[in-house]
Design a protein around this motif. Sequence first.
Motif, mmCIF file in Angstrom:
data_model
loop_
_atom_site.group_PDB
_atom_site.id
_atom_site.type_symbol
_atom_site.label_atom_id
_atom_site.label_comp_id
_atom_site.label_asym_id
_atom_site.label_seq_id
_atom_site.Cartn_x
_atom_site.Cartn_y
_atom_site.Cartn_z
ATOM 1 N N THR A 1 45.053 -0.130 30.013
ATOM 2 C CA THR A 1 44.956 0.395 31.977
ATOM 3 C C THR A 1 45.641 1.849 31.751
ATOM 4 O OG1 THR A 1 43.511 -1.596 32.181
ATOM 5 C CG2 THR A 1 44.432 -0.200 33.508
ATOM 6 N N HIS A 2 45.591 2.687 32.004
ATOM 7 C CA HIS A 2 45.890 4.210 32.451
ATOM 8 C C HIS A 2 45.934 4.261 33.594
ATOM 9 C CE1 HIS A 2 45.505 3.556 27.941
ATOM 10 N NE2 HIS A 2 46.386 4.799 27.643
ATOM 11 N N ASP A 3 47.470 4.794 34.098
ATOM 12 C CA ASP A 3 47.391 5.181 35.798
ATOM 13 C C ASP A 3 46.653 7.113 35.705
ATOM 14 O OD1 ASP A 3 49.436 6.601 34.926
ATOM 15 O OD2 ASP A 3 51.245 5.803 35.943
ATOM 16 N N ARG B 1 49.609 7.386 32.174
ATOM 17 C CA ARG B 1 50.651 6.469 31.404
ATOM 18 C C ARG B 1 49.565 5.264 31.611
ATOM 19 N NH1 ARG B 1 53.924 8.773 34.927
ATOM 20 N NH2 ARG B 1 53.708 7.944 37.041
ATOM 21 N N TYR C 1 49.982 1.915 31.078
ATOM 22 C CA TYR C 1 50.881 0.232 32.394
ATOM 23 C C TYR C 1 50.030 -0.865 31.945
ATOM 24 C CZ TYR C 1 47.747 0.470 35.833
ATOM 25 O OH TYR C 1 46.283 0.786 36.795
ATOM 26 N N LYS C 2 49.038 -1.239 31.273
ATOM 27 C CA LYS C 2 48.915 -2.604 31.148
ATOM 28 C C LYS C 2 47.860 -2.727 30.296
ATOM 29 C CE LYS C 2 45.807 -4.365 34.529
ATOM 30 N NZ LYS C 2 45.622 -4.403 36.237
ATOM 31 N N ASP D 1 48.837 -6.349 42.982
ATOM 32 C CA ASP D 1 50.334 -6.430 42.289
ATOM 33 C C ASP D 1 51.564 -7.479 43.397
ATOM 34 O OD1 ASP D 1 50.276 -4.430 41.019
ATOM 35 O OD2 ASP D 1 50.414 -2.915 42.142
#
Length: 293
Positions: free
Chosen positions: A120-122, A126, A128-129, A272
């Motif tokens: 998973t990308h932001d 990036r 991040y998960k 989150d």
Amino acid sequence: MTPTVTVILPAYHAGATLKRAVESLLAQSFADWEAVIASDDCSDYLALLAGQGLRDPRLRQVSTGVSGSGDFNARNAALPAARGRFLAALDADDAFAPQRLEALLPLAERHGAAVCNTGTHDRDGRLYKRPFPAATAPFAMTAEHILSPRTPFFPVFRRELAGQGWPALPFCADVLFNLQLLCRAEALICHPDSLYRYYKTDGSITQSAETARIAEAGYRCILSRLDADGFGLDPAVRAAARAEFSANLALNRIFARWMREGRCRNLEEFLDATENGKAPWLQAEVAAEVVAW
């Protein structure tokens, strides 16, 4: 000659992201593929791509003939046009790592279907998960692997396992389809690397103020179908799905309450704050909601 694999690529208002998805196909180390773009907004995406310098005879297009009918309908519209012995799923706002088809096709050949440890990308690209910890070898997925991480998995699989295609659901159709693959294939194998690049975008359902309403209707529809025809799932998989979606419905109602109280702005913030919805202190509240429902 027919290609080895057909990549099914639904596209709805995808002008800003489709180029990235297609470029990731053109960069594949395994070249014997075709892609069927399923336009779900009547756009001519081949013309759009040609204007961006992306012409390739392996790219074809079909159309649902309508607008906004859903990913499941777009994917199913592409199925009759698919010529490959294998099928692969790619969304128009995501991308494949260059070696994805080369890595997953042997697993799909041997076992029937394969996915990877989705990255998973932001919005800035990036990573991040990932749903699973680092592993050194491919492993067999279970229903819990598919249901629990709240991460999409995009399969490569033998054509004959497609059945009637993706279930007619406006919500979580990909999850139910993966559970069906789990039941139809000898095994659904997960490659340990993150070879699928899933991008969070501003248009994502997790960012919408309508998320709770859409999820409520979607979970109710899924639970009704699970009680009726079970989506053709094996009994144990069906039971696991019912338990998970019942808990998800309860969790969604807690999320809706947090939104009303101003405790979060969207689903991402809620997940989150609650450790992806699985924080121990939250479970009693979820259980109470399940019983009440």
